[in-house]
Design an enzyme around this catalytic site. Structure first.
Site, PDB file in Angstrom:
ATOM      1  CD  GLU A 184      -3.123   1.000   2.022  1.00 33.06           C
ATOM      2  OE1 GLU A 184      -3.434  -0.145   2.393  1.00 33.06           O
ATOM      3  OE2 GLU A 184      -3.806   2.009   2.252  1.00 33.06           O
ATOM      4  CG  ASN A 227      -5.440   0.052   5.829  1.00 28.20           C
ATOM      5  OD1 ASN A 227      -6.013   0.502   6.813  1.00 28.20           O
ATOM      6  ND2 ASN A 227      -5.020   0.817   4.836  1.00 28.20           N
ATOM      7  CD  GLU A 308      -7.568   6.048   6.174  1.00 27.12           C
ATOM      8  OE1 GLU A 308      -6.788   5.085   6.112  1.00 27.12           O
ATOM      9  OE2 GLU A 308      -7.401   7.111   5.548  1.00 27.12           O
ATOM     10  NE  ARG A 341      -0.562   3.943  11.760  1.00 23.95           N
ATOM     11  CZ  ARG A 341      -1.194   4.327  10.667  1.00 23.95           C
ATOM     12  NH1 ARG A 341      -2.420   3.918  10.406  1.00 23.95           N
ATOM     13  NH2 ARG A 341      -0.626   5.154   9.818  1.00 23.95           N
ATOM     14  CE  LYS A 377      -0.861   8.385   8.942  1.00 24.98           C
ATOM     15  NZ  LYS A 377      -1.585   8.376   7.660  1.00 24.98           N
ATOM     16  CG  ASP A 382      -3.002  10.842   5.653  1.00 26.83           C
ATOM     17  OD1 ASP A 382      -1.925  10.304   5.939  1.00 26.83           O
ATOM     18  OD2 ASP A 382      -3.908  10.263   5.033  1.00 26.83           O
ATOM     19  CD  GLU A 404       2.532   5.862  11.185  1.00 29.24           C
ATOM     20  OE1 GLU A 404       2.198   5.089  12.102  1.00 29.24           O
ATOM     21  OE2 GLU A 404       1.803   6.060  10.180  1.00 29.24           O
ATOM     22  CD  GLU A 410      -0.501   8.163   1.244  1.00 25.79           C
ATOM     23  OE1 GLU A 410       0.081   7.682   2.234  1.00 25.79           O
ATOM     24  OE2 GLU A 410      -1.740   8.315   1.187  1.00 25.79           O
ATOM     25  CG  HIS A 538      -6.234  16.086   2.244  1.00 20.49           C
ATOM     26  ND1 HIS A 538      -7.204  15.407   1.550  1.00 20.49           N
ATOM     27  CD2 HIS A 538      -5.684  15.181   3.081  1.00 20.49           C
ATOM     28  CE1 HIS A 538      -7.255  14.145   1.978  1.00 20.49           C
ATOM     29  NE2 HIS A 538      -6.330  13.970   2.893  1.00 20.49           N
ATOM     30  CD1 TRP A 557     -11.081  11.465   1.290  1.00 24.15           C
ATOM     31  CD2 TRP A 557     -10.929  12.938  -0.386  1.00 24.15           C
ATOM     32  NE1 TRP A 557      -9.766  11.822   1.148  1.00 24.15           N
ATOM     33  CE2 TRP A 557      -9.638  12.720   0.133  1.00 24.15           C
ATOM     34  CE3 TRP A 557     -11.072  13.843  -1.443  1.00 24.15           C
ATOM     35  CZ2 TRP A 557      -8.515  13.357  -0.376  1.00 24.15           C
ATOM     36  CZ3 TRP A 557      -9.947  14.485  -1.949  1.00 24.15           C
ATOM     37  CH2 TRP A 557      -8.680  14.232  -1.406  1.00 24.15           C
TER      38      TRP A 557
HETATM   39  O1  GCW Z   1      -4.259   8.388   4.229  1.00 20.40           O
HETATM   40  C1  GCW Z   1      -3.881   7.218   4.395  1.00 20.40           C
HETATM   41  C2  GCW Z   1      -3.300   6.486   3.238  1.00 20.40           C
HETATM   42  C3  GCW Z   1      -3.692   5.070   3.420  1.00 20.40           C
HETATM   43  C4  GCW Z   1      -3.079   4.622   4.748  1.00 20.40           C
HETATM   44  C5  GCW Z   1      -3.551   5.545   5.859  1.00 20.40           C
HETATM   45  C6  GCW Z   1      -2.944   5.204   7.196  1.00 20.40           C
HETATM   46  C7  GCW Z   1      -2.371   2.456   5.414  1.00 20.40           C
HETATM   47  O2  GCW Z   1      -3.754   6.995   2.042  1.00 20.40           O
HETATM   48  O3  GCW Z   1      -3.238   4.322   2.339  1.00 20.40           O
HETATM   49  O4  GCW Z   1      -3.416   3.302   5.026  1.00 20.40           O
HETATM   50  O5  GCW Z   1      -3.217   6.836   5.538  1.00 20.40           O
HETATM   51  O6  GCW Z   1      -1.927   5.775   7.512  1.00 20.40           O
HETATM   52  O7  GCW Z   1      -3.481   4.375   7.905  1.00 20.40           O
END
Ligand code: GCW
Length: 717
Positions: A184, A227, A308, A341, A377, A382, A404, A410, A538, A557
């Site tokens: 991912e 995930n 999510e 997390r 994070k 994000d 993190e 990404e 974003h 979204w």
């Molecule tokens: O925004 C997101 C990413 C997902 C990711 C998520 C996360 C692993 O687009 O792909 O999933 O963050 O950090 O959990």
């Protein structure tokens, strides 16, 4: 004549062999011969012999590395002896080299942390030697890598006295690798874990991965995606994971797994995963016991819960702390750790996503077991190209936090754009939270948990895959490298780290280093400029997260929530009068972000809603300032191309062309971002792009209709 011809041929041979094609697989551990005539070479040449007793698996790994390193760098055979001689290297622990115990520096070894090491020039029994010593075998391995780095970076080896201890205890890579081999948000091919052939077949790649990590002090790897799939905890998959643990163990790397919260239901045959249910708690305890029977040094679990769409304790009316503590209790007898997390939001529209994480976790401060880290994070949204630091840093004094970071790009151009992230990481680590007054940087907050709670941590989501060069873009390697070096010492300088990497990856020659470093040090700001300047965030493509899509608008979204554009203004009011996000920071930080005049311009539209006509510090209106930055970004990519061209002929063709062609691609993408965004903003502001600037070649409609051909890899199979 003949003689001349031979000399010429020899010259050609030498110069081409110096510039031999390289595919990047060796990373920064290339160990090419150090250039003759550099200050320390003569010393090195004399310093060829090694005394290195000991047969533990980590000492063997260290010796192999030293052998590869010294013979490569010095271009002479590696020689070990059991007799002390002048100018030799003596390597080991007081157990493996008992004579260390009689030396005055023995106290220094004793004072080292578990993974620390000492590199010293000294005299033993009348012989002048260099010692690489540690209390533990892994410390020795780290010391060997440091010594080799000194040689690789043309550092003098005279009068050494280096004492190093890691400043954070857990330094972990969180792989987002799926069990079907996809990654991912991975842009460098597929997962390097070959599950089909594990546990018995150990690819060379596992060892090289472990070597690379050990060389920068990374000591943990979460093997699978947050995930998560419950089946990663099934016996057959655990057996496979144990194969990787075996491959990494000599290099001091522990294996961790993600834990899907619903696993007791999905693979345990229970009808609930409620953390208060005794059967569920027993299931986790039994599962953990099984894991440790296969992986005796298992690191622990990483969990994404109630975010999510992932299951979690809130599904049962319980808190994050209830969920984390249940797992912590199961791991505790074995010394295992939970990383829980704090990246939480549901797939639904929020008043303001920026404030969610803090609001959910702050009230739980102090409620987590002592082997739990809460892991936010770096920023509150994000992994955007630029975010202010997450307000949980400085806001959870009673709960150890693990930071993190995202190494995979990404939202920073995938593996197609040259963006050195060391500066982004440094910016976050050096942000002042004011938790205990001025100087309470995020870095200090992380380190302080070691004192208050006895544990400290940092995690990075890597950019590693099956591509020949591991990271897709050659410069992606620098981001892996920088993460590791900053994990070891979060106060290290991103610039110095870039230089180390460039020396090891390319050359110690000034004419190579100077252009490479110029590019690296400008690259992140450049990326911000052509994608999301002035605090925008974003507005990337919904699915791929690459390319502009500020127009994305669906009920769940919508990019409009992040820029809130109208004909008069742009930006989100997150001040105390708005969503209140500024209020989540300590007073001096809050006061700075809250006041539009004091708010650093790079966070302007993050915290403020600003009229197009607003006069910015440069004297330009907001509109013109935005235009200025988008154009500056594209110009800078062009500059990067020119600077790179200075290296033509100075580095090997293969790596030169690789980067040159990616920089061209980056230029096209930068134009796409610039023109797509500005035309979209212009649709609202109605203001012109000054005529002296290169005008967009296409209409907004064109940009809106560009297909995103690269399907993003889904969460699961
Ligand atoms: O925004 C997101 C990413 C997902 C990711 C998520 C996360 C692993 O687009 O792909 O999933 O963050 O950090 O959990």
């Amino acid at each position: 004549m003949m003689k001349l011809r031979i000399i010429y041929l020899l010259f050609l041979l030498c110069s081409t062999s110096l510039l031999q094609a390289e595919n990047g697989y060796e990373l920064w551990l290339r160990y090419r011969p150090v250039a003759k005539g550099t200050s320390h070479t003569s010393y090195c040449m004399k310093n060829q012999k090694v005394m290195f007793p000991g047969e533990t698996e980590s000492l063997i790994a260290a010796r192999k590395e030293l052998q590869a390193g010294l013979s490569g760098l010095l271009d002479i055979p590696y020689t070990e002896t059991k007799v002390l001689e002048n100018n030799m290297l003596v390597v080991g622990t007081p157990q493996s080299v008992p004579l260390f115990k009689q030396q005055t520096f023995h106290a220094e070894i004793d004072g080292l942390a578990d993974e620390g090491y000492l590199i010293r020039s000294c005299t033993i029994e009348g012989k002048k030697v260099t010692v690489i010593a540690a209390r533990t075998d892994v410390g020795v391995l780290y010391g060997v890598f440091h010594y080799l780095r000194l040689m690789q970076t043309d550092h003098s080896l005279d009068k050494l006295h280096i004492q190093e201890n890691p400043k954070l205890k857990y330094r972990v890579l969180d792989h987002w690798d799926n069990l079907n081999g996809t990654v991912e948000r991975g842009y460098a091919g597929y997962s390097i874990w070959n599950w089909e052939r594990l546990p018995s077949y150990k690819e060379q790649r596992y060892t090289d991965y472990a070597r690379a990590n050990a060389s920068i002090g990374i000591n943990g790897a979460v093997l699978n995606n947050v995930n998560a799939q419950a089946k990663s905890l099934r016996y057959d998959w655990l057996v496979k994971a144990s194969g990787l643990a075996d491959a990494f163990r000599p290099y001091g790397i522990k294996v961790y797994l993600t834990a899907k919260f619903s696993a007791p239901k999905e693979i345990g045959g229970l009808n609930t995963a409620n953390p208060k249910d005794p059967q569920v708690r027993k299931w986790w305890k039994d599962k953990v016991e099984e894991i440790y029977s296969l992986i005796p040094d298992f690191g622990g679990f990483l969990v994404k819960a109630n975010s999510e769409g992932q299951p979690g304790p809130q599904d049962y009316g319980c808190s994050h702390a209830d969920g984390a503590n249940m797992l912590a209790e199961a791991l505790k007898p074995y010394g295992g750790i939970v990383f829980w997390r704090a990246f939480v939001y549901q797939n639904e529209r929020h008043v303001d996503r920026v404030i969610t994480g803090y609001n959910e976790f702050k009230p739980l401060d102090g409620e987590f077991a002592d082997n739990v880290f809460v892991q936010p994070k770096n920023g509150p949204i994000d992994f955007q190209p630029r975010e202010p630091f997450h307000p949980l840093f400085g806001g959870m004094p009673d709960t150890p936090l693990s930071l993190e970071l995202q190494i995979t790009q990404e939202n920073l151009g995938h593996a197609g754009h040259l963006v050195y992230l060391g500066t982004l990481f440094e910016e976050i680590l050096q942000s002042d939270t004011y938790e205990q007054g001025k100087g309470s940087t995020v870095s200090k907050v992380l380190q302080n948990y070691q004192k208050t709670h006895g544990i400290s941590a940092i995690a990075g989501v890597p950019n590693i895959g099956t591509d020949l060069n591991w990271t897709g873009h050659l410069f992606g390697q620098a981001n892996w490298y920088a993460f590791g070096r900053l994990a070891w010492n979060p106060d290290a300088s991103a610039g110095k780290i870039a230089e180390e990497w460039a020396r090891m990856t390319f050359s110690n020659s000034e004419s190579v280093l100077s252009p490479v470093l110029k590019i690296m040090m400008m690259s992140r700001e450049t990326y911000v400029d052509y994608t999301m300047p002035l605090g925008l965030n974003h507005i990337m493509n919904f699915g791929t997260h690459n390319g502009p899509e500020p127009w994305h608008d669906d009920p769940v979204w919508t990019a409009y929530d992040y820029h809130k554009i109208t004909k008069d203004s742009i930006g989100v009011d997150r001040t105390l009068k708005g969503t209140g996000a500024t209020g989540q920071y300590h007073v001096p930080v809050c006061a700075m972000f809250d006041d539009i005049k004091k708010c650093p311009q790079e966070y302007l539209l993050w915290f403020h809603r600003v009229p197009w006509s607003y006069k910015t510090a440069s004297g330009r209106s907001l509109w013109n300032e935005l235009v200025h930055y988008y154009y500056k970004g594209v110009d800078e990519v062009r500059q990067m191309q020119q600077i790179w061209n200075e290296l033509d002929g100075q580095i090997d063709r293969e790596r030169f062309e690789h980067v040159a062609s990616l920089l061209k691609y980056q230029e096209q993408e930068a134009i796409w971002w610039r023109d797509g965004c500005l035309l979209f903003f212009q649709d609202y502001s109605g203001l012109p792009i000054p005529a002296n600037l290169e005008q967009p070649k296409h209409s907004l409609k064109y940009y809106k209709n560009i297909p995103f051909p690269h399907d993003w890899k889904g969460h699961y199979e």
